[in-house]
Design an enzyme around this catalytic site. Sequence first.
Site, PDB file in Angstrom:
ATOM      1  CD  GLU A 149      -3.021   0.778   2.336  1.00 51.47           C
ATOM      2  OE1 GLU A 149      -3.534  -0.363   2.416  1.00 51.47           O
ATOM      3  OE2 GLU A 149      -3.302   1.709   3.114  1.00 51.47           O
ATOM      4  CG  ASP A 160      -1.833   4.461   2.832  1.00 47.79           C
ATOM      5  OD1 ASP A 160      -2.488   3.933   1.926  1.00 47.79           O
ATOM      6  OD2 ASP A 160      -1.605   3.907   3.932  1.00 47.79           O
ATOM      7  CD  GLU A 171      -3.927   6.678   5.603  1.00 44.51           C
ATOM      8  OE1 GLU A 171      -4.770   5.772   5.703  1.00 44.51           O
ATOM      9  OE2 GLU A 171      -2.897   6.745   6.299  1.00 44.51           O
ATOM     10  CD  GLN A 178      -0.292   8.424   8.754  1.00 45.12           C
ATOM     11  OE1 GLN A 178      -0.008   8.725   9.907  1.00 45.12           O
ATOM     12  NE2 GLN A 178      -1.090   7.401   8.465  1.00 45.12           N
ATOM     13  N   GLY A 230      -2.113  -7.030  10.623  1.00 45.32           N
ATOM     14  CA  GLY A 230      -1.742  -7.641  11.905  1.00 45.32           C
ATOM     15  C   GLY A 230      -0.814  -6.743  12.696  1.00 45.32           C
ATOM     16  CB  ILE A 282       0.416  -2.085  11.699  1.00 43.50           C
ATOM     17  CG1 ILE A 282      -0.925  -2.713  11.294  1.00 43.50           C
ATOM     18  CG2 ILE A 282       0.739  -0.914  10.790  1.00 43.50           C
ATOM     19  CD1 ILE A 282      -2.109  -1.774  11.403  1.00 43.50           C
ATOM     20  CB  SER A 299      -9.183   3.168  16.948  1.00 42.20           C
ATOM     21  OG  SER A 299      -8.693   2.887  15.636  1.00 42.20           O
ATOM     22  CD1 TRP A 300      -6.511   4.084  13.353  1.00 42.35           C
ATOM     23  CD2 TRP A 300      -5.117   5.631  12.578  1.00 42.35           C
ATOM     24  NE1 TRP A 300      -6.649   4.115  11.989  1.00 42.35           N
ATOM     25  CE2 TRP A 300      -5.800   5.058  11.475  1.00 42.35           C
ATOM     26  CE3 TRP A 300      -4.178   6.624  12.321  1.00 42.35           C
ATOM     27  CZ2 TRP A 300      -5.587   5.457  10.161  1.00 42.35           C
ATOM     28  CZ3 TRP A 300      -3.957   7.025  11.009  1.00 42.35           C
ATOM     29  CH2 TRP A 300      -4.650   6.438   9.943  1.00 42.35           C
TER      30      TRP A 300
END
Length: 294
Positions: free
Chosen positions: A115, A117, A119, A132, A143, A145, A210-211
Amino acid sequence: MALLLSLVLVLMFPLGNNGQGPRPPSPGYYPSSRIGSIGFNQGFRNLWGPQHQKLDQGALTIWLDRSSGSGFKSLNPYSSGYFGAAIKLQTGYTAGVITSFYLSNNEEHPGNHDEIDIEFLGTTQDKPYVLQTNVYIRGSGDGNIIGREMKFHLWFDPTTDFHNYAILWNPSEIIFFVDDVPIRRYPRKSDATFPLRPMSVYGSIWDASSWATENGRYKADYNYQPFVGKYTNFKISGCNAYSSASCRPASGSPSPSGGLSRQQYEAMEWVQRNYKVYDYCRDSQRDHRLTPEC
């Protein structure tokens, strides 16, 4: 380290909540001007949340509310290329919300995907957006990460107008561009730390409470819904996964062999000195045995 970099940036160039500040020097080369725009339906299709997606005269609007977000995907996978879009973000409280434009092969390689990104991390009214950039290789995004994040503030307000964001990916490098200014170059130092399998182009808006905002401190607040992302001026120029071996990989610089010109490097280094707020390679809390390219 990330906090220290943020403080240094704020002291050097105080940013209002719209993120406006000094502009970077000219890169001297503008790859987006060399690639024609395509309509959404020429290169993309809805992937999920069709009821939260609207197309009007070539401009795509996607939104997130309590019921759903939305995402889109390119019609073809690619083995290299230049991929861009002009994006306008929502103003006000957007904490917990991610608006994105990225490459991935997650559907083809679930649990072991690559990937690249771009973001936009949602924010509170008193703070600027964070852009980001990230690279995942062969499951490092699954999993346990292992991200390769580099984060930036912007020198303009991304909510008042459309700005061009792009990813250049070829067999030797990945370059991230904002309005044709290169902000990050990720070179291929080894096959183990570089994505080489074909990927599709995606965009989405979704809840990452969550982040996304200050490591999850601030969540999406649906009293402010809908959260809207607008996309237009789509650009795709590259070798799709079914191209012949003679297809020439894209370049983001005056040199057809790739890399960046001296003027482009100077512009990138200026942005990184003045607007970079996080670099995974400089994070002392990270286990850099897992990121040997650092």
